[in-house]
Motif scaffolding. Structure first.
Motif, PDB file in Angstrom:
ATOM      1  N   LEU A  80      29.390 -57.220 -18.661  1.00 58.02           N
ATOM      2  CA  LEU A  80      30.135 -56.959 -19.833  1.00 58.02           C
ATOM      3  C   LEU A  80      29.775 -57.460 -21.123  1.00 58.02           C
ATOM      4  CD1 LEU A  80      32.788 -55.704 -20.884  1.00 58.02           C
ATOM      5  CD2 LEU A  80      34.032 -57.686 -20.147  1.00 58.02           C
ATOM      6  N   ASN A  81      29.475 -58.862 -21.103  1.00 60.35           N
ATOM      7  CA  ASN A  81      28.831 -59.575 -22.248  1.00 60.35           C
ATOM      8  C   ASN A  81      27.538 -58.917 -22.927  1.00 60.35           C
ATOM      9  OD1 ASN A  81      27.090 -61.987 -23.502  1.00 60.35           O
ATOM     10  ND2 ASN A  81      28.959 -62.395 -23.805  1.00 60.35           N
ATOM     11  N   SER A  82      26.835 -58.425 -22.015  1.00 61.11           N
ATOM     12  CA  SER A  82      25.675 -58.031 -22.397  1.00 61.11           C
ATOM     13  C   SER A  82      25.756 -56.623 -23.003  1.00 61.11           C
ATOM     14  CB  SER A  82      24.721 -57.863 -21.026  1.00 61.11           C
ATOM     15  OG  SER A  82      23.446 -57.083 -21.362  1.00 61.11           O
ATOM     16  N   ALA A  83      26.718 -55.842 -22.310  1.00 57.07           N
ATOM     17  CA  ALA A  83      27.003 -54.414 -22.983  1.00 57.07           C
ATOM     18  C   ALA A  83      27.419 -54.436 -24.466  1.00 57.07           C
ATOM     19  CB  ALA A  83      27.851 -53.553 -21.815  1.00 57.07           C
ATOM     20  N   VAL A  84      28.427 -55.446 -24.450  1.00 53.20           N
ATOM     21  CA  VAL A  84      29.278 -55.409 -25.815  1.00 53.20           C
ATOM     22  C   VAL A  84      28.122 -55.903 -26.846  1.00 53.20           C
ATOM     23  CG1 VAL A  84      31.002 -56.861 -27.184  1.00 53.20           C
ATOM     24  CG2 VAL A  84      31.390 -55.863 -24.876  1.00 53.20           C
ATOM     25  N   ALA A  85      27.487 -57.074 -26.431  1.00 52.39           N
ATOM     26  CA  ALA A  85      26.004 -57.240 -27.452  1.00 52.39           C
ATOM     27  C   ALA A  85      25.134 -56.053 -27.950  1.00 52.39           C
ATOM     28  CB  ALA A  85      25.412 -58.517 -26.925  1.00 52.39           C
ATOM     29  N   GLY A  86      24.824 -55.348 -26.752  1.00 52.00           N
ATOM     30  CA  GLY A  86      24.225 -54.082 -27.009  1.00 52.00           C
ATOM     31  C   GLY A  86      24.634 -53.195 -28.030  1.00 52.00           C
ATOM     32  N   ALA A  87      25.879 -52.888 -28.118  1.00 50.65           N
ATOM     33  CA  ALA A  87      26.476 -51.887 -28.716  1.00 50.65           C
ATOM     34  C   ALA A  87      26.721 -52.683 -30.158  1.00 50.65           C
ATOM     35  CB  ALA A  87      27.969 -51.884 -28.202  1.00 50.65           C
ATOM     36  N   PHE A  88      26.834 -53.748 -30.390  1.00 56.63           N
ATOM     37  CA  PHE A  88      26.872 -54.346 -31.848  1.00 56.63           C
ATOM     38  C   PHE A  88      25.673 -54.315 -32.256  1.00 56.63           C
ATOM     39  CE2 PHE A  88      30.977 -56.853 -30.370  1.00 56.63           C
ATOM     40  CZ  PHE A  88      31.917 -55.858 -31.267  1.00 56.63           C
ATOM     41  N   LEU A  89      24.420 -54.425 -31.434  1.00 50.32           N
ATOM     42  CA  LEU A  89      23.109 -54.524 -32.028  1.00 50.32           C
ATOM     43  C   LEU A  89      22.385 -53.188 -32.058  1.00 50.32           C
ATOM     44  CD1 LEU A  89      22.030 -57.748 -30.076  1.00 50.32           C
ATOM     45  CD2 LEU A  89      22.514 -57.526 -32.580  1.00 50.32           C
ATOM     46  N   SER A  90      23.062 -52.322 -31.680  1.00 48.74           N
ATOM     47  CA  SER A  90      22.264 -50.886 -31.541  1.00 48.74           C
ATOM     48  C   SER A  90      22.272 -50.411 -32.961  1.00 48.74           C
ATOM     49  CB  SER A  90      23.025 -49.954 -30.746  1.00 48.74           C
ATOM     50  OG  SER A  90      22.949 -50.227 -29.613  1.00 48.74           O
ATOM     51  N   ALA A  91      20.882 -49.764 -33.276  1.00 51.18           N
ATOM     52  CA  ALA A  91      20.586 -49.322 -34.534  1.00 51.18           C
ATOM     53  C   ALA A  91      20.216 -47.705 -34.384  1.00 51.18           C
ATOM     54  CB  ALA A  91      19.530 -49.767 -35.402  1.00 51.18           C
ATOM     55  N   ASN A  92      20.636 -47.287 -33.253  1.00 50.92           N
ATOM     56  CA  ASN A  92      20.639 -45.844 -32.739  1.00 50.92           C
ATOM     57  C   ASN A  92      21.598 -45.285 -32.299  1.00 50.92           C
ATOM     58  OD1 ASN A  92      19.708 -43.660 -30.342  1.00 50.92           O
ATOM     59  ND2 ASN A  92      18.097 -43.816 -31.706  1.00 50.92           N
ATOM     60  N   LEU A  93      22.205 -44.092 -32.722  1.00 55.39           N
ATOM     61  CA  LEU A  93      23.553 -43.684 -32.107  1.00 55.39           C
ATOM     62  C   LEU A  93      23.601 -43.322 -30.742  1.00 55.39           C
ATOM     63  CD1 LEU A  93      23.537 -43.202 -35.354  1.00 55.39           C
ATOM     64  CD2 LEU A  93      24.699 -40.952 -34.915  1.00 55.39           C
ATOM     65  N   PHE A 112      25.499 -48.286 -24.431  1.00 55.01           N
ATOM     66  CA  PHE A 112      26.148 -49.555 -24.241  1.00 55.01           C
ATOM     67  C   PHE A 112      27.959 -49.418 -24.416  1.00 55.01           C
ATOM     68  CE2 PHE A 112      21.906 -51.313 -25.765  1.00 55.01           C
ATOM     69  CZ  PHE A 112      21.634 -52.147 -24.588  1.00 55.01           C
ATOM     70  N   TYR A 113      28.159 -48.542 -25.160  1.00 54.75           N
ATOM     71  CA  TYR A 113      29.505 -48.293 -25.265  1.00 54.75           C
ATOM     72  C   TYR A 113      30.143 -48.059 -24.003  1.00 54.75           C
ATOM     73  CZ  TYR A 113      33.951 -46.608 -27.281  1.00 54.75           C
ATOM     74  OH  TYR A 113      35.460 -46.253 -27.573  1.00 54.75           O
ATOM     75  N   GLU A 114      29.642 -47.048 -23.341  1.00 54.67           N
ATOM     76  CA  GLU A 114      30.123 -46.556 -22.112  1.00 54.67           C
ATOM     77  C   GLU A 114      29.630 -47.622 -21.198  1.00 54.67           C
ATOM     78  OE1 GLU A 114      31.449 -43.198 -21.357  1.00 54.67           O
ATOM     79  OE2 GLU A 114      32.010 -44.059 -23.078  1.00 54.67           O
ATOM     80  N   LEU A 115      28.858 -48.363 -21.003  1.00 56.68           N
ATOM     81  CA  LEU A 115      28.430 -49.299 -19.922  1.00 56.68           C
ATOM     82  C   LEU A 115      29.311 -50.261 -19.752  1.00 56.68           C
ATOM     83  CD1 LEU A 115      26.191 -50.303 -17.949  1.00 56.68           C
ATOM     84  CD2 LEU A 115      25.180 -51.668 -19.997  1.00 56.68           C
ATOM     85  N   GLU A 116      30.088 -50.913 -20.971  1.00 63.01           N
ATOM     86  CA  GLU A 116      30.875 -51.777 -20.777  1.00 63.01           C
ATOM     87  C   GLU A 116      32.373 -51.402 -20.129  1.00 63.01           C
ATOM     88  OE1 GLU A 116      34.017 -51.907 -22.622  1.00 63.01           O
ATOM     89  OE2 GLU A 116      33.706 -50.259 -23.743  1.00 63.01           O
TER      90      GLU A 116
END
Length: 548
Positions: free
Chosen positions: A116-129, A135-139
Motif C-alpha cells: 500500500l505504501n509503495s502504490a501510494v508513493a508511485g501515484a504521487f510520483l507518476s509523471a505519466n497519466l 498505481f491508483y488502482e494498485l492501492e
C-alpha cells in the motif's frame, strides 16, 4: 532515486513473503520498519537536494515501457508531490508502529501495508497519466484486504462498498485520461500542461466532469461519500490512520494535478459550481458529524467537511488558494491521523466509542489524561485555533478564495464554526465529568480504573502533535516547498484573466503569495487615470496579478 521510494517497500514485502519457516510477528515488524524507515530517510535526503526555485518536475526518471500505448515509466517530484510523499512515508511508519503485534496472519498484514505504501508513493510520483492510473488502482487491493480481513463485525460489507465505489472512480478517471490524450492527438500519456490547449471547451468540460466525479468519489465529496464512514468504522486503527491521512489525498491531489493543472479553461468555466459543491460538502459533513454518537464516525464525517475546503481553494485558483490546497491536504492528513489514533486508543482501553456511554476520561488518576490532553489539542487544531496548522490552512483557503467566491467562502466559514461545535460535543461528553462507562442501564460502571496508555501509542501521537504545532507556528516550513510549483499552476489562469479583462477594469491587489513568501511580493497599483497599469518590482520579485 525516485524509483527507490517505490521499490524499497516492495523489496521488504518480498523478503517477508520469502522468509523461510514461521515468521514471528516481531521479526515481520522489524523488517517492515527497516523498509519504511529507509524510505522515509530517502525522502528526507531528496528534500535536502530539492530546488525550491524550480516549479516543474525534478529528479526525473524516464524508461520506455509500452510505447505503442503511450505508457512510459516516467517519475518526477515537484512541490505538489513532495509534501504528500513525506506524509505517506511518515504515516506508514506510524501505522506500522501502532499495529497490534498479536494480529493473526501477521505476514500478510505487513506485506499489504508495504505494498500500500509503495502504490501510494508511485501515484504521487507518476509523471505519466497511465502510470498514475496503474498505481491508483494498485492501492485498492491491499486496502480492500486490510479492511476485509482485520476489520470489524461488518468488515465484508464496508470493504466491498469501498471497492465498488473506488473501482467506479478508476473507470471514470481512465476514461478521462484516454479521451484527453486521444482527442488532443497526442501519442504519449506523459504529463504535459499543454495537453488540452487545442481542445474545444465543450470537450474539455466533458473530460473535466469525468475527472471531478472520479476523484470526487476518492476525496470523497457529497454525494459520493457514503463508503467512507463505513470503511473507517470497520477498519482497524492503523488502516484508518492511513485512509484519512494519505489515501483520501489521492483524490484531492488528482483534482489539483489533472483537473486544475491540465484543463484550465474548463476549470474556470465550472469554478462557480465547484465552489458551490465545496460548500455543500463542507456543511453536510459538519452537520452529519454533529449527529454521530460514535467517535470514529464523527471524525470520519469531519473528513468529508475538511476535504471540501480543498475543492473551494482549488476552484478559486488564486496564488494563495492553490498553495492552500497543499497546506490543507497536509494539515488534514496530520490532524485526522492524530484523531483516529486517539480514538483507537480510547476504544482499546474502554471497549467502546459510544459518546452516550463514555464519561470523564480526562480523570488524572484513573482515566486517560494523556489521551484526553492530546484529543483536546487535536480537536482545537481541526477547529482552526490559532497556533496550530489547522488555523493556517483554513486561513489560506478563506483568504485565497474570498475575493473570487465571497458567498461560498463565508458559508464554508460557517462549516469551520460547526467543526468547533461537534468536537466540543465529543470532548465534553467523553472526557469531562465523573469517570464512567455508563450505558443506559441501572448498573453503570462507575468505579473503574483504566489501563495506562503504552508508549507504542504515546510516541506516534506525540510526534503528530508536535508537527501540528510546529507547522502552525512556522507555516513557512511547509509552504516554501510548494510555492513555486503552485505559482506555475496559476500561470494559465493569470494569462486568461489578463487576456479577457481590460486592464483599466482589472481589480488589482498585492500578490497573494505575500502571505507565505514576502520575497515574492510586488507593489502593484493602478494609475489614478485608470488608463495605465504600474508595477514596481525588485530583481528578486515576481509579478503575480489575478482577477477575483
Amino acid at each position: 532515486m525516485l524509483s527507490a521510494i517505490i521499490l524499497i517497500p516492495l523489496v521488504a514485502a518480498l523478503v517477508l513473503i520469502l522468509w523461510p519457516g514461521k515468521l514471528e510477528a516481531q521479526t515481520a515488524k522489524v523488517v517492515s520498519g527497516l523498509g519504511l524507515g529507509l524510505t522515509l530517510a530517502l525522502v528526507g535526503l531528496l528534500a535536502t537536494r530539492f530546488d525550491l526555485a524550480v516549479p516543474g518536475f525534478q529528479f526525473e526518471e524516464l524508461l520506455p515501457w509500452v510505447e505503442p500505448l503511450g505508457l512510459t515509466y516516467r517519475l518526477g517530484l515537484d512541490g505538489l508531490s513532495l509534501p504528500l510523499i513525506a506524509v505517506n512515508s511518515l504515516l506508514g511508519m506510524v501505522a506500522l508502529y501502532i499495529s497490534d503485534p498479536t494480529l493473526p496472519r501477521t505476514r500478510l498484514y505487513y506485506v499489504l501495508l508495504l505494498v500500500l505504501n509503495s502504490a501510494v508513493a508511485g501515484a504521487f510520483l507518476s509523471a505519466n497519466l497511465l502510470l498514475f492510473f496503474i498505481f491508483y488502482e494498485l492501492e485498492l487491493v491491499p486496502l480492500y484486504l486490510l479492511i476485509a480481513i482485520w476489520g470489524g463485525a461488518k468488515r465484508g460489507y464496508a470493504a466491498t462498498k469501498f471497492l465498488l465505489y473506488t473501482a467506479l472512480s478508476g473507470v471514470l478517471i481512465l476514461g478521462a485520461f484516454l479521451g484527453l490524450v486521444w482527442l488532443s492527438g497526442h501519442s504519449s500519456f506523459d504529463y504535459d500542461r499543454d495537453l488540452a490547449t487545442a481542445l474545444p471547451l465543450a470537450q474539455q468540460i466533458t473530460l473535466l466532469v469525468a475527472l471531478l466525479v472520479g476523484f470526487g468519489i476518492k476525496v470523497p465529496l457529497f454525494p459520493f461519500h457514503t463508503w467512507l464512514p463505513d470503511a473507517h468504522v470497520e477498519a482497524s486503527t492503523p488502516v484508518s490512520v492511513l485512509l484519512a491521512g494519505v489515501l483520501l489525498k489521492l483524490g484531492t491531489y488528482g483534482l489539483v494535478r489533472f483537473g486544475l493543472g491540465l484543463l484550465p479553461e474548463a476549470w474556470m468555466a465550472l469554478a462557480p459550481w465547484l465552489a458551490t459543491w465545496a460548500v455543500i460538502s463542507v456543511l453536510y459533513g459538519s452537520l452529519a458529524a454533529i449527529a454521530q454518537p460514535d467517535m470514529k464516525k464523527m471524525v470520519a464525517y469531519s473528513s468529508i467537511g475538511h476535504m471540501g475546503y480543498v475543492l473551494l481553494a482549488a476552484a478559486a485558483a488564486t496564488p494563495v488558494s492553490i498553495v492552500a490546497t497543499v497546506f490543507q491536504m497536509i494539515s488534514h492528513g496530520l490532524i485526522s491521523a492524530l484523531l483516529f489514533l486517539l480514538v483507537g486508543v480510547v476504544y482499546k482501553t474502554t471497549g467502546t466509542r459510544d459518546l452516550t456511554v463514555l464519561r470523564g476520561l480526562l480523570n488524572p488518576e484513573r482515566g486517560l489524561p494523556f489521551v484526553g490532553s492530546l484529543m483536546i489539542l487535536g480537536v482545537m487544531a481541526s477547529a482552526g485555533i490559532p497556533g496550530m496548522v489547522g488555523f493556517i490552512s483554513e486561513f489560506l483557503v478563506f483568504r485565497g478564495s474570498f475575493l473570487v467566491f465571497p458567498v461560498q467562502t463565508l458559508l464554508c466559514m460557517v462549516g469551520s464554526g460547526l467543526t468547533a461545535v461537534y468536537f466540543l460535543l465529543l470532548v465534553n461528553r467523553a472526557f469531562f465529568g465523573r469517570l464512567a462507562i455508563a450505558p443506559p442501564s441501572p448498573t453503570p460502571q462507575l468505579d473503574i480504573v483504566l489501563p495506562s496508555v503504552t508508549w507504542r501509542d504515546r510516541t506516534p501521537a506525540l510526534v503528530l502533535a508536535a508537527l501540528i504545532v510546529a507547522f502552525g507556528l512556522q507555516p513557512s516550513w511547509l509552504a516554501r516547498w510548494s510555492e513555486h510549483t503552485t505559482l506555475g499552476l496559476y500561470q494559465p489562469y493569470e494569462r486568461m484573466a489578463l487576456g479577457k479583462t481590460p486592464l483599466t477594469t482589472l481589480p488589482v491587489a498585492v500578490a497573494d503569495t505575500t502571505l507565505v513568501a514576502p520575497a515574492l511580493a510586488n507593489s502593484i497599483r493602478l494609475d489614478p487615470s485608470l488608463t495605465e497599469l504600474t508595477v514596481e518590482s525588485t530583481p528578486e520579485s515576481k509579478v503575480e496579478v489575478y482577477t477575483p
